[in-house]
Design an enzyme around this catalytic site. Structure first.
Site, PDB file in Angstrom:
ATOM      1  N   ALA A 177       0.820  -1.212   0.000  1.00 18.81           N
ATOM      2  CA  ALA A 177       0.000   0.000   0.000  1.00 18.81           C
ATOM      3  C   ALA A 177       0.853   1.260   0.000  1.00 18.81           C
ATOM      4  CB  ALA A 177      -0.934  -0.007   1.211  1.00 18.81           C
ATOM      5  N   GLU A 178       1.998   1.209   0.681  1.00 14.19           N
ATOM      6  CA  GLU A 178       2.836   2.400   0.829  1.00 14.19           C
ATOM      7  C   GLU A 178       3.704   2.676  -0.387  1.00 14.19           C
ATOM      8  OE1 GLU A 178       3.106   4.686   3.258  1.00 14.19           O
ATOM      9  OE2 GLU A 178       1.456   3.817   4.411  1.00 14.19           O
ATOM     10  N   SER A 179       4.355   1.646  -0.911  1.00 13.15           N
ATOM     11  CA  SER A 179       5.359   1.879  -1.966  1.00 13.15           C
ATOM     12  C   SER A 179       5.220   0.968  -3.168  1.00 13.15           C
ATOM     13  CB  SER A 179       6.757   1.689  -1.380  1.00 13.15           C
ATOM     14  OG  SER A 179       6.970   0.308  -1.048  1.00 13.15           O
ATOM     15  N   TYR A 264      -7.430   2.984   2.353  1.00  7.51           N
ATOM     16  CA  TYR A 264      -6.200   2.339   2.812  1.00  7.51           C
ATOM     17  C   TYR A 264      -6.524   1.234   3.820  1.00  7.51           C
ATOM     18  CZ  TYR A 264      -1.376   2.215   4.725  1.00  7.51           C
ATOM     19  OH  TYR A 264      -0.116   1.840   5.135  1.00  7.51           O
TER      20      TYR A 264
END
Length: 296
Positions: A177-179, A264
């Protein structure tokens, strides 16, 4: 005519609960549009008798789902006493929520009514009992990150996660989800590396080079271990805090009403497949806000 009132079967759980993220994003956007449209009709008397209280009720349901336009409209109603009792504090709450999502008009209005209050307005604390099994989490992880994640990242996570008491599925879901597994990812907010550590978080968990995959994952796992203890293993709150900050989760008494954060959290729950995660209570004392969140 299909109205928001006719969509009651979809359910409106409180913004701080895992059950509040059960709707697919596409359906949730439809519900938001219906709610906002019907609220505007009651606010302005378009085709229905003008009813400020009903408009505010509908706007608030959309605001809980993270709609910044409804948050701004509610702030405007309370700032001007239009159909509801005038309240700068309540107006500030809604303007602040919209402003935090980048709504420029809300940022301007905050200069008129002041900063956000400590209290969450009653309509944002409406209690709807979640399903007993917390259906936001699935029985099995999907889409199977242990099988689909890049091997080098997966192997590092499998090696390090047990040291921090974090399930590999959760760590990999956060990384995706972040990168999206980009080792040199850099966000506009200066978050760096696989787990998108901002400078303050990197310093807090002794990460000197956030672009070093092992250091970055260690820092992210240390933060997840802390969040799991702080929110007593509630995966939805942990994910919300990783995305928006633990302070926002505490201020809103649950998942902040931001479209990005709600999406998210949904993504993490779908990937992890469980709403609760084991935690080490020795890491830190739990958040004092938990009793307020659980009382919603």
């Amino acid at each position: 005519m299909l109205t928001a009132a006719g969509c009651g079967w979809l359910g409106f759980a409180p913004a701080g609960s895992a059950a509040d993220t059960t709707l697919p994003a596409r359906d949730e956007h439809l519900v938001i549009t219906l709610l906002r449209t019907e609220a505007a009709s009651y606010e302005h008397g378009n085709g229905v008798p003008q009813d400020g209280a009903r408009a505010a009720e509908l706007y608030c349901k959309a605001a809980r789902l993270g709609d910044p336009v409804s948050q701004f409209n509610l702030g405007w109603m309370y700032a001007h006493g239009r159909g509801v009792p005038r309240s700068d504090a309540t107006a500030a709450f809604f303007f602040h929520a919209a402003a935090e999502q980048g709504f420029e008009q809300a940022q301007h209005m905050l200069r008129m009514v002041g900063g956000p209050p400590n209290e969450v307005p009653p309509c944002m604390r409406e209690t709807v009992p979640p399903p007993p099994t917390l259906q936001a989490a699935k029985a099995d992880p999907a889409p199977g990150l242990l099988a689909t994640a890049p091997k080098d990242v997966r192997d590092l996570v499998l090696k390090l996660a047990p040291e921090f008491g974090v399930r590999p599925e959760l760590a990999l879901a956060i990384i995706q989800a972040e990168s999206n597994f980009d080792i040199v990812a850099l966000s506009p907010r200066n978050a760096k590396g696989l787990m998108q550590l901002i400078p303050e978080t990197a310093a807090r968990f002794n990460v000197r080079n956030p672009y070093d995959p092992e250091q970055n994952i260690r820092g992210g796992l240390a933060y997840l271990r802390w969040l799991l203890a702080y929110f007593e293993g509630d995966v939805a709150l942990v994910a919300a805090a990783y995305n928006a900050g633990e302070g926002k989760v505490e201020r809103y008494r649950g998942i902040p009403p931001y479209l990005e954060t709600r999406a998210y959290v949904r993504r993490i729950l779908d990937a992890v497949g469980q709403a609760q995660h084991p935690y080490d209570a020795r890491v830190t004392a739990p958040s004092r806000a938990l009793r307020l969140i659980s009382a919603r």
